[in-house]
Enzyme design. Structure first.
Site, PDB file in Angstrom:
ATOM      1  N   GLN A 199      -0.425 -49.901  43.369  1.00  0.00           N
ATOM      2  CA  GLN A 199      -1.046 -50.137  42.060  1.00  0.00           C
ATOM      3  C   GLN A 199      -2.519 -49.710  42.061  1.00  0.00           C
ATOM      4  OE1 GLN A 199       0.033 -53.559  39.527  1.00  0.00           O
ATOM      5  NE2 GLN A 199      -1.929 -54.418  40.124  1.00  0.00           N
ATOM      6  N   LYS A 207      -4.301 -45.954  40.471  1.00  0.00           N
ATOM      7  CA  LYS A 207      -4.685 -45.449  39.145  1.00  0.00           C
ATOM      8  C   LYS A 207      -6.186 -45.371  38.901  1.00  0.00           C
ATOM      9  CE  LYS A 207      -0.451 -47.392  37.705  1.00  0.00           C
ATOM     10  NZ  LYS A 207      -0.393 -47.974  39.077  1.00  0.00           N
ATOM     11  N   SER A 209      -2.717 -55.333  36.296  1.00  0.00           N
ATOM     12  CA  SER A 209      -3.260 -53.970  36.239  1.00  0.00           C
ATOM     13  C   SER A 209      -3.483 -53.521  34.796  1.00  0.00           C
ATOM     14  CB  SER A 209      -2.315 -52.992  36.948  1.00  0.00           C
ATOM     15  OG  SER A 209      -1.008 -53.092  36.411  1.00  0.00           O
ATOM     16  N   SER A 265     -40.050 -36.024  32.069  1.00  0.00           N
ATOM     17  CA  SER A 265     -40.458 -37.166  32.873  1.00  0.00           C
ATOM     18  C   SER A 265     -41.270 -38.094  31.984  1.00  0.00           C
ATOM     19  CB  SER A 265     -41.313 -36.680  34.050  1.00  0.00           C
ATOM     20  OG  SER A 265     -42.153 -37.734  34.482  1.00  0.00           O
ATOM     21  N   GLU A 306     -28.111 -32.517  38.847  1.00  0.00           N
ATOM     22  CA  GLU A 306     -28.166 -33.543  39.898  1.00  0.00           C
ATOM     23  C   GLU A 306     -27.000 -34.519  39.764  1.00  0.00           C
ATOM     24  OE1 GLU A 306     -32.760 -34.407  40.726  1.00  0.00           O
ATOM     25  OE2 GLU A 306     -32.284 -34.319  38.613  1.00  0.00           O
ATOM     26  N   ASN A 363     -36.667 -31.754  34.169  1.00  0.00           N
ATOM     27  CA  ASN A 363     -35.829 -32.065  35.327  1.00  0.00           C
ATOM     28  C   ASN A 363     -34.375 -31.644  35.128  1.00  0.00           C
ATOM     29  OD1 ASN A 363     -37.975 -33.253  36.694  1.00  0.00           O
ATOM     30  ND2 ASN A 363     -37.648 -35.215  35.666  1.00  0.00           N
ATOM     31  N   LYS A 394     -43.125 -31.814  33.339  1.00  0.00           N
ATOM     32  CA  LYS A 394     -41.846 -31.691  34.028  1.00  0.00           C
ATOM     33  C   LYS A 394     -40.639 -31.465  33.139  1.00  0.00           C
ATOM     34  CE  LYS A 394     -40.869 -33.306  37.876  1.00  0.00           C
ATOM     35  NZ  LYS A 394     -40.416 -34.204  38.923  1.00  0.00           N
ATOM     36  N   TYR A 441       8.440 -48.748  47.648  1.00  0.00           N
ATOM     37  CA  TYR A 441       7.285 -49.212  46.880  1.00  0.00           C
ATOM     38  C   TYR A 441       6.622 -50.434  47.521  1.00  0.00           C
ATOM     39  CZ  TYR A 441       4.457 -51.060  43.061  1.00  0.00           C
ATOM     40  OH  TYR A 441       3.418 -51.521  42.314  1.00  0.00           O
ATOM     41  N   ASN A 473       9.416 -49.700  39.274  1.00  0.00           N
ATOM     42  CA  ASN A 473       9.014 -48.766  40.332  1.00  0.00           C
ATOM     43  C   ASN A 473       9.192 -47.309  39.917  1.00  0.00           C
ATOM     44  OD1 ASN A 473       8.529 -51.094  41.691  1.00  0.00           O
ATOM     45  ND2 ASN A 473      10.246 -50.904  43.123  1.00  0.00           N
ATOM     46  N   HIS A 532     -28.615 -18.726  55.298  1.00  0.00           N
ATOM     47  CA  HIS A 532     -29.513 -19.796  55.795  1.00  0.00           C
ATOM     48  C   HIS A 532     -30.614 -20.111  54.772  1.00  0.00           C
ATOM     49  CE1 HIS A 532     -27.804 -18.792  59.819  1.00  0.00           C
ATOM     50  NE2 HIS A 532     -27.905 -17.566  59.353  1.00  0.00           N
TER      51      HIS A 532
HETATM   52  N1  ARG Z   1       1.832 -52.351  37.815  1.00  0.00           N
HETATM   53  C1  ARG Z   1       2.634 -51.833  38.857  1.00  0.00           C
HETATM   54  C2  ARG Z   1       1.941 -50.642  39.520  1.00  0.00           C
HETATM   55  O1  ARG Z   1       1.061 -50.133  38.958  1.00  0.00           O
HETATM   56  C3  ARG Z   1       3.974 -51.408  38.326  1.00  0.00           C
HETATM   57  C4  ARG Z   1       5.078 -51.420  39.328  1.00  0.00           C
HETATM   58  C5  ARG Z   1       5.390 -52.821  39.712  1.00  0.00           C
HETATM   59  N2  ARG Z   1       6.535 -52.896  40.557  1.00  0.00           N
HETATM   60  C6  ARG Z   1       6.822 -54.000  41.218  1.00  0.00           C
HETATM   61  N3  ARG Z   1       7.880 -53.976  41.960  1.00  0.00           N
HETATM   62  N4  ARG Z   1       6.095 -55.066  41.149  1.00  0.00           N
HETATM   63  O2  ARG Z   1       2.269 -50.224  40.588  1.00  0.00           O
END
Ligand code: ARG
Length: 467
Positions: free
Chosen positions: A332, A335, A33, A287, A300, A295, A293, A327, A120, A166
């Protein structure tokens, strides 16, 4: 696929004790990640400093080791900020990248940092801190948009435009009143943001893997060092909870939905057919083939970003549904959705603030449109109730006949002669013409929250006092 990572295939140095060989390239790719969670480096380092400081305070690690750890973490912070830090995908994520570098910098003391902690609770902390800070930025941005609308509303408290239902002309309103509708919407978004900040104001660190820890840690100490109101109360919930991210995305989706409605109005208003506003050059494009034009691309794109933000909300809801406690690695995937939605929302709010501040209001066009479409028909009906004592339903019917006559004569209600009007109802007098203008119509709507300029000014003052 795999980047040209030159590191050899050996078992992971952070958790590889029971593994004989390193991960397959595909495993590494799906598992890592670091490509996106490096964004959390600041939160991760702050969290680790607070944790190490608490460990030393509680006598769990020595003051000397704590000093080395804190110094090393600060070195890493400046390495990352100056672009010198080498992120490694083999080390999976931001937590292990930083810890591995710490070991290189300070030696064995680095290994003590992870006492009484797990990735975690670490990731729950880092991400929560990030979302909290993003919510604080969002609050500021929304306040800026509210301020832009308040200024335009004040300037146009008396500017008459057609109000629609409307998308058909309904009754005249003021442009200031219309702007204040958006102030209400964005104001609700901002209070949702404020509630969410309070809601998530609890520190996850110290929940450890899921069960808490036997070390004599002080979670209140880390919570206050990190600016939280206190620690979370259940270690299992703490590491499996992503409500703070879902709340952020829900708030973002609702706010983006508001911005999208505004974007749609800007698109409509800026057409030559409506011509209610002229967008500034700064927020429109030309345009490449049609020279005439201009725009409304920014509007948009704001409208389109809403689809993207809503998608992020649905994606994370879908990731979280059905996950057993506590967990799971699925989490993961939280994010990227949040980072993308945050970036999109920030851009959308900034673009809207710019457009609202810069657009030229074409009051003449708004007024002309306000007077067409028999927009003062309700005023005629109300007048018949007030001045001629008719029940509203009868007044409605009489007015309908007046509209039909005007339609037949191809003119507005105010252009009908007194004789015309009296042929429909004998009690109508010349005084009726006072309510048939759009100005008189808006000025008469003095009910609380109504469109009369003085009412609009009261609402502007109410919001200014709360900004
Ligand atoms: N990179 C992991 C995440 O974003 C961190 C936590 C990992 N925990 C684990 N038990 N492998 O969730």
């Amino acid at each position: 696929m795999a980047d040209g990572n030159s590191e050899t295939k050996s078992s992971n140095q952070m958790w590889g004790g029971r593994f004989a060989s390193g991960p397959d390239a595909i495993m590494e790719e799906i598992n890592a990640s670091i490509g996106f969670d490096k964004k959390l480096y600041g939160q991760d380092i702050r969290g680790s400093i607070a944790h190490a400081t608490m460990l030393a305070h509680q006598g769990i690690i020595s003051a000397e080791d704590k000093d080395k750890i804190v110094h090393g973490l600060n070195t890493i912070l400046s390495e990352i900020e100056s672009g010198q830090f080498e992120f490694s995908r083999r080390l999976e994520d931001i937590h292990m990248n930083i810890e591995a570098r710490l070991a290189t910098l300070i030696g064995p003391a680095a290994g003590r940092l992870h006492t009484a902690r797990s990735r975690n609770d670490q990731v729950a902390l880092d991400f929560r801190l990030w979302v909290k800070e993003e919510l604080q930025r969002t609050e500021k941005a929304l306040t800026g948009l509210i301020a832009a609308f308040l200024d335009r509303a004040e300037e146009h408290a008396e500017t008459v435009m057609p109000g629609f239902t409307h998308l058909q002309t309904a009754q005249p309103v003021t442009f200031g009143h219309h702007c204040m509708a958006y102030v209400e919407m964005i104001g609700r978004d901002r209070s949702r943001v404020r509630h969410a900040i309070e809601h998530m104001d609890e520190s996850p660190i110290g929940a450890a893997a899921l069960a808490g820890t036997g070390f004599p840690i002080d979670r209140h100490m880390t919570a206050s060092a990190l600016g939280f109101a206190g620690p979370t109360r259940n270690s299992i919930d703490t590491v499996s909870d992503r409500d703070f991210a879902l709340e952020f995305l829900s708030i973002a989706a609702i706010a983006a939905t508001h911005l999208s409605r505004l974007a749609e109005e800007i698109v409509i208003w800026s057409t030559p057919q409506f011509g209610f506003i002229r967008l500034s050059d700064a927020f429109s494009t030309g345009s490449s083939i049609m020279p005439q034009k201009k725009n409304p691309d920014a509007a948009e794109l704001v409208r389109a970003k809403t689809g993207r933000i809503n998608g992020s909300l649905i994606a994370l809801l879908t990731v979280m549904k059905g996950l057993p406690l506590a967990y799971s690695k699925d989490m993961q995937e939280d994010k990227e959705q949040v980072f993308d939605a945050a970036e999109s929302l920030e851009l959308a709010v900034a673009a809207m603030t710019g457009m609202v501040r810069d657009m030229t209001i074409r009051a003449d066009r708004m007024k002309a449109a306000a007077g067409s479409g028999y927009s003062t028909a309700t005023d005629l009906a109300d007048w018949l109730v007030r001045e001629a004592g008719l029940p509203f339903r009868d007044a409605h019917h009489v007015t309908g006949r007046a509209v039909a006559l005007a339609e037949q004569k191809n003119c507005d209600l105010a252009d009908l002669s007194l004789e015309d009007l009296q042929s429909i109802h004998p009690q109508i007098t010349a005084k009726v013409f006072d309510v048939l203008t759009v100005e008189a119509s808006v000025a008469s709507r003095t009910s609380f929250g109504g469109t009369a300029p003085n009412e609009v000014r009261k609402q502007i003052a109410w919001w200014r006092a709360r900004n």
